[in-house]
Structures are given as structure tokens and as C-alpha cells.
Write a protein that holds these residues in place. Structure first.
Motif, mmCIF file in Angstrom:
data_model
loop_
_atom_site.group_PDB
_atom_site.id
_atom_site.type_symbol
_atom_site.label_atom_id
_atom_site.label_comp_id
_atom_site.label_asym_id
_atom_site.label_seq_id
_atom_site.Cartn_x
_atom_site.Cartn_y
_atom_site.Cartn_z
ATOM 1 N N THR A 134 0.928 -1.122 -0.044
ATOM 2 C CA THR A 134 0.146 -0.021 -0.031
ATOM 3 C C THR A 134 0.860 1.177 -0.075
ATOM 4 O O THR A 134 0.356 2.274 -0.168
ATOM 5 C CB THR A 134 -1.046 -0.105 1.159
ATOM 6 O OG1 THR A 134 0.082 -0.019 2.248
ATOM 7 C CG2 THR A 134 -1.794 -1.309 1.184
ATOM 8 N N ALA A 164 -6.751 1.598 0.231
ATOM 9 C CA ALA A 164 -7.682 1.132 -0.660
ATOM 10 C C ALA A 164 -7.770 1.567 -2.026
ATOM 11 O O ALA A 164 -7.689 0.903 -2.895
ATOM 12 C CB ALA A 164 -8.990 1.041 0.024
ATOM 13 N N ILE A 201 -15.192 0.340 -0.709
ATOM 14 C CA ILE A 201 -14.643 1.788 -0.463
ATOM 15 C C ILE A 201 -15.984 2.618 -0.555
ATOM 16 O O ILE A 201 -16.802 2.557 -1.359
ATOM 17 C CB ILE A 201 -13.733 2.554 -1.524
ATOM 18 C CG1 ILE A 201 -12.619 1.591 -1.516
ATOM 19 C CG2 ILE A 201 -13.495 3.795 -1.408
ATOM 20 C CD1 ILE A 201 -11.722 1.814 -2.638
#
Length: 262
Positions: A134, A164, A201
């Protein structure tokens, strides 16, 4: 060379709304053009690819985005020129190109309400072909720094990186490379909103920029030289960003920026 986008109209689950989705790659090619020029039938390359994408988004071109200026592209250019009171030559000259950019940049955004989970289970998605971490790559960090520098200069809070969104942005860029397309509507993930929903999300407002370019700096300059694209980066509605940059595509690199407001 650089190119930008197509497909600005996106569908949110259960509601159709126009979305301000800024595609950054065409603007540099335009802003760097200071002398008169024209091209038409028989031309090919990234410039034609970009114009086809914008005309398709504006509803003047229904053919495939190939980068070749054939009969369908010429017909689309003529239809646009006729609509906007330009000389109907079928060629893309400075005036026609600036008018296409203006029309494309004035496609409107609508805030997207917080989505509800889709009523059916999402289809399985392929495993990511891009880095799974990430943390941002050096190029992604470079783009983030450029974007946040612009926001700070405008008196806005810098974007917060969302892990995300970083994942989905990378997946989208890789998907465009793997499936040889340039559009907000993915054959794998659907619209950006579909994609965000599938990956859990949530947001109050959302948008996406996609770009095909050779470098981060060129893509950023293209964005900031386009009033509509600049407005997207400097939006007060968005608070978080995900950036995915993948090598490949007709320009050398595919860029995806995904924005949400929480």
C-alpha cells in the motif's frame, strides 16, 4: 506524446449521474502546441487516439479508439464542427482542437451519495498484477507531491493517501495495459464507482482521472494546464486520493488517480 481520455459519464448503482472525471493526458499535447497545425484522414498516432477518446465521450464518435484517423473519425469531427459553428473541414486544426478540449472540460460533475452495497455478490476479480504494497512507489509519490503542492498553494488541505484507493488505482492502470483500452469503464471492474463498491470503499463524492503519458511531470503539467482538470485536483469535495502508475500502454505509462470525499 501524450493522450487523454474518454468516457466521462458514469453510472452509480441504481442512479445515473454525470460525473466530473478528468482525463489528464491530452492537455500537455495541446498546451505545448503553439503553432498552427492540422491533421485529418489518414493520420495516426497518440494525438488521434486522444481526440477519438474525447469525441466519444462527447457523443460525436461511436467507433473504436484505435489512433487511426479514418472515415468514422472524420465524420465525428465534421459533426462536432457543425454543432459548434466551426468550418466543417473534417480536419482537426487548432480551433477545432481547442473547442473539443473546451467542450470536454465542461462536462459536469455531480456529487455521488454514499453508495449502498450491491444487491448481488460481486464477480471474482483477477489478482493484482501491480505491487501489492500500500506504500507508494517513487513515481506515485512524485505525483502526490506535485498534486499536494498545488493544493497547498491554493490554500487547500493536502490529500491523504488512501491505501484501498491506491490498490484500486493500480489495478485500474494495470487493467488498461493488460486489456489494451483507455476508458473509465473497465471490462473487468465496470465503472470507477462499481470498482470502489466491489472493494468496499465508501465515500460522499468520488471521481477518477486516467492518463496515458511518458512521465509524471508531463502528466501533471497537462492537468494543471487544463482548467477542468485543474479544478478536479483542486476540488474541495475530495479529501483522499489513490494513485496507480504502471508501465505499458501506447504512451509508455498508464496513470490512474482516484479521489473520494469522506
Amino acid at each position: 506524446m501524450l493522450m487523454t481520455g474518454s468516457e466521462s459519464k458514469l453510472m452509480l448503482q441504481g442512479k445515473r449521474k454525470h460525473v466530473w472525471i478528468m482525463l489528464i493526458c491530452i492537455a500537455l499535447f495541446i498546451s505545448s502546441t503553439t503553432t498552427a497545425f492540422a491533421y485529418g484522414k489518414g493520420a495516426k498516432g497518440p494525438d488521434v487516439f486522444a481526440v477519438q477518446g474525447m469525441l466519444k465521450s462527447l457523443g460525436y464518435y461511436a467507433g473504436p479508439i484505435t489512433g487511426y484517423y479514418g472515415n468514422q473519425t472524420q465524420s465525428g469531427v465534421k459533426a462536432f464542427q457543425s454543432k459548434y459553428g466551426l468550418p466543417v473541414t473534417g480536419n482537426v486544426d487548432d480551433q477545432t482542437l481547442q473547442s473539443i478540449l473546451w467542450a470536454y472540460g465542461n462536462l459536469k460533475i455531480a456529487k455521488q451519495p454514499t453508495p449502498t452495497p450491491p444487491p448481488v455478490a460481486p464477480k471474482p476479480t483477477p489478482p493484482p498484477q501491480t505491487p501489492s504494497t500500500t506504500s507508494l512507489t517513487a513515481e506515485e509519490q512524485e505525483m502526490l507531491d506535485l498534486v499536494n503542492k498545488e493544493r497547498l498553494a491554493a490554500g487547500l488541505s493536502p490529500y491523504t493517501v488512501d491505501s484501498a484507493l491506491t490498490k484500486t488505482a493500480r489495478l485500474k492502470s494495470q487493467d488498461m495495459v493488460d486489456n489494451n483500452y483507455f476508458s473509465h469503464d473497465s471490462p473487468t471492474y465496470g465503472s470507477p464507482f462499481d470498482m470502489m463498491n466491489k472493494f468496499g470503499i465508501t465515500y460522499n463524492a468520488a471521481g477518477e482521472n486516467i492518463a496515458c503519458n511518458q512521465s509524471v511531470q508531463a502528466a501533471h503539467e497537462a492537468l494543471m494546464n487544463s482548467p477542468g482538470h485543474k479544478a478536479n485536483i483542486l476540488s474541495k469535495d475530495y479529501t483522499h486520493i489513490g494513485i496507480g502508475i504502471v508501465d505499458g500502454g501506447p504512451c509508455g505509462k498508464m496513470f490512474t488517480q482516484q479521489f473520494i470525499g469522506k
